[in-house]
Design a protein around this motif. Structure first.
Motif, short mmCIF file in Angstrom:
data_model
loop_
_atom_site.label_atom_id
_atom_site.label_comp_id
_atom_site.label_asym_id
_atom_site.label_seq_id
_atom_site.Cartn_x
_atom_site.Cartn_y
_atom_site.Cartn_z
N ILE A 44 7.35 -15.48 -18.03
CA ILE A 44 7.27 -15.02 -16.64
C ILE A 44 8.13 -15.93 -15.79
CG2 ILE A 44 5.73 -14.42 -14.76
CD1 ILE A 44 5.29 -12.87 -17.40
N VAL A 45 9.12 -15.34 -15.12
CA VAL A 45 10.04 -16.08 -14.25
C VAL A 45 10.09 -15.36 -12.91
CG1 VAL A 45 12.38 -16.93 -13.93
CG2 VAL A 45 11.40 -16.84 -16.24
N ASP A 46 9.70 -16.08 -11.85
CA ASP A 46 9.70 -15.49 -10.50
C ASP A 46 8.93 -14.17 -10.46
OD1 ASP A 46 11.22 -17.61 -9.53
OD2 ASP A 46 13.12 -16.60 -9.99
N ASN A 47 7.79 -14.16 -11.13
CA ASN A 47 6.89 -13.01 -11.15
C ASN A 47 7.52 -11.78 -11.82
OD1 ASN A 47 4.17 -12.42 -10.50
ND2 ASN A 47 4.84 -11.02 -8.91
N LYS A 48 8.48 -12.02 -12.70
CA LYS A 48 9.08 -10.95 -13.49
C LYS A 48 8.95 -11.30 -14.98
CE LYS A 48 12.50 -9.64 -9.99
NZ LYS A 48 13.94 -9.46 -9.68
N ILE A 49 8.78 -10.26 -15.79
CA ILE A 49 8.64 -10.51 -17.22
C ILE A 49 10.02 -10.49 -17.88
CG2 ILE A 49 6.28 -9.65 -17.30
CD1 ILE A 49 7.31 -7.10 -18.56
N ALA A 108 -4.68 1.78 -10.52
CA ALA A 108 -3.35 2.36 -10.27
C ALA A 108 -2.41 2.20 -11.45
CB ALA A 108 -2.73 1.76 -9.02
N ILE A 109 -2.95 2.32 -12.67
CA ILE A 109 -2.11 2.33 -13.87
C ILE A 109 -2.16 3.72 -14.48
CG2 ILE A 109 -2.05 1.56 -16.28
CD1 ILE A 109 -2.39 -1.21 -15.44
N ASN A 110 -1.00 4.25 -14.82
CA ASN A 110 -0.91 5.57 -15.45
C ASN A 110 -1.12 5.39 -16.96
OD1 ASN A 110 -0.04 8.01 -16.67
ND2 ASN A 110 1.19 8.49 -14.86
N LEU A 111 -2.35 5.57 -17.40
CA LEU A 111 -2.68 5.36 -18.81
C LEU A 111 -2.01 6.38 -19.72
CD1 LEU A 111 -6.46 4.50 -18.38
CD2 LEU A 111 -4.61 2.89 -18.89
N ASP A 112 -1.85 7.61 -19.23
CA ASP A 112 -1.19 8.63 -20.04
C ASP A 112 0.26 8.23 -20.33
OD1 ASP A 112 -3.45 10.21 -20.11
OD2 ASP A 112 -2.86 11.43 -18.39
N ARG A 113 0.92 7.64 -19.36
CA ARG A 113 2.30 7.21 -19.55
C ARG A 113 2.38 6.12 -20.61
NH1 ARG A 113 3.78 5.52 -14.31
NH2 ARG A 113 4.13 7.69 -13.79
N LEU A 114 1.42 5.20 -20.61
CA LEU A 114 1.39 4.15 -21.62
C LEU A 114 1.05 4.72 -22.99
CD1 LEU A 114 -0.53 1.37 -19.65
CD2 LEU A 114 1.91 1.44 -20.14
N THR A 115 0.09 5.64 -23.04
CA THR A 115 -0.35 6.21 -24.32
C THR A 115 0.80 6.89 -25.05
OG1 THR A 115 -2.59 6.55 -23.47
CG2 THR A 115 -1.95 7.85 -25.37
N TYR A 116 1.70 7.48 -24.32
CA TYR A 116 2.84 8.18 -24.92
C TYR A 116 3.58 7.28 -25.92
CZ TYR A 116 7.59 10.00 -25.33
OH TYR A 116 8.80 10.42 -25.82
N PHE A 117 3.75 6.02 -25.58
CA PHE A 117 4.54 5.12 -26.42
C PHE A 117 3.78 4.67 -27.67
CE2 PHE A 117 6.62 4.86 -22.33
CZ PHE A 117 7.97 4.90 -22.68
N PHE A 161 3.20 -1.37 -17.42
CA PHE A 161 3.21 -2.43 -18.44
C PHE A 161 3.30 -3.80 -17.77
CE2 PHE A 161 5.47 -5.26 -21.38
CZ PHE A 161 4.68 -5.15 -22.52
N ALA A 162 4.18 -3.92 -16.79
CA ALA A 162 4.35 -5.20 -16.11
C ALA A 162 3.06 -5.64 -15.42
CB ALA A 162 5.48 -5.10 -15.09
N LYS A 163 2.31 -4.71 -14.84
CA LYS A 163 1.05 -5.06 -14.18
C LYS A 163 0.09 -5.74 -15.14
CE LYS A 163 0.98 -1.45 -10.61
NZ LYS A 163 0.28 -0.22 -10.14
N ILE A 164 0.01 -5.22 -16.36
CA ILE A 164 -0.90 -5.79 -17.36
C ILE A 164 -0.47 -7.20 -17.74
CG2 ILE A 164 -1.77 -5.52 -19.71
CD1 ILE A 164 -1.31 -2.45 -19.30
N VAL A 165 0.82 -7.38 -18.02
CA VAL A 165 1.32 -8.69 -18.44
C VAL A 165 1.21 -9.71 -17.31
CG1 VAL A 165 3.31 -9.95 -19.35
CG2 VAL A 165 2.87 -7.60 -20.11
#
Length: 225
Positions: A56-61, A23-32, A99-103
């Protein structure tokens, strides 16, 4: 060799993990990756790069202040003992849930294998063409000098090669040799494994591209003095 499929079963001393994050949109990441600047520390202009650090603080980057990259020649014979500086990863990319999912996935392994709560994310594009081979790891078989390394493949376009290998020592045969396909995430203990990714070459004389995030825990900061 054990291959861990979930971080709950991951043994920091013996395992590597090879996963696919769904469930990661690779095309959206590739754009950057199209907005990366060339790596000024390589004579050949086939690599493009950004770098940011996070906690990582409280499950947020949480993005950390800008800093430099440093490796000793012990770990990087090509660019060791040089204080390097790269542009930060774009804020629009950092805000993406993809991006957050990966990190956050990488951070779960870091909690098992490191005392550090700092994650460095290197956004790297390696290119190749009819007149230029691309070298994802121009320093050769190496360690990075951190606790944990993760390589997440975002994009492969019109290329051959780019085989990622893990080794117990530089003189041993690899325990893993695999092309990382888009969406695949390889995570391993840097103290237990050397790693290397072979050169990429272009298909049909077109521009070839390999886009990855390389994550480390902790980051690699210059000495305090």
């Amino acid at each position: 060799m054990q291959k861990s499929l979930t971080n709950k079963r991951f043994n920091c001393l013996t395992d590597y993990a090879l996963e696919t994050i769904n469930a990661i949109n690779l095309d959206r990441l590739t754009y950057f990756f199209g907005n990366l600047l060339s790596d000024p520390y390589l004579k050949e202009k086939y690599r493009f790069r950004r770098l940011s650090r996070f906690q990582i603080v409280d499950n947020k980057i949480i993005k950390l202040p800008h800093n430099y990259l440093f490796q000793s020649k012990k770990y990087n014979p090509l660019l060791g003992d040089i204080i390097r500086e790269y542009p930060e990863i774009e804020d629009e990319l950092i805000k993406l849930k993809d991006f957050a999912k990966i990190v956050l996935e990488f951070s779960e392994f870091c909690q098992l294998c490191s005392d550090s709560n700092e994650i460095a994310v290197h956004q790297i594009r390696t290119t190749t063409s009819a007149w230029q081979t691309g070298q994802p790891a121009p320093e050769g078989i190496h360690r990075d000098g951190v606790d944990l390394v993760g390589i997440f493949c975002v994009n492969r376009h019109q290329i051959e090669g780019g085989i990622t290998s893990l080794y117990r020592s530089k003189n041993d045969p690899p325990v893993l040799s695999k092309i990382l396909n888009p969406g695949e995430f390889l995570i391993f203990n840097d103290e237990q494994f050397f790693h290397y990714t072979s050169a990429i070459t272009a298909l049909r004389s077109q521009l070839g591209i390999r886009d990855v995030f390389v994550l480390t825990c902790p980051g690699l900061l210059p000495p305090a003095n």
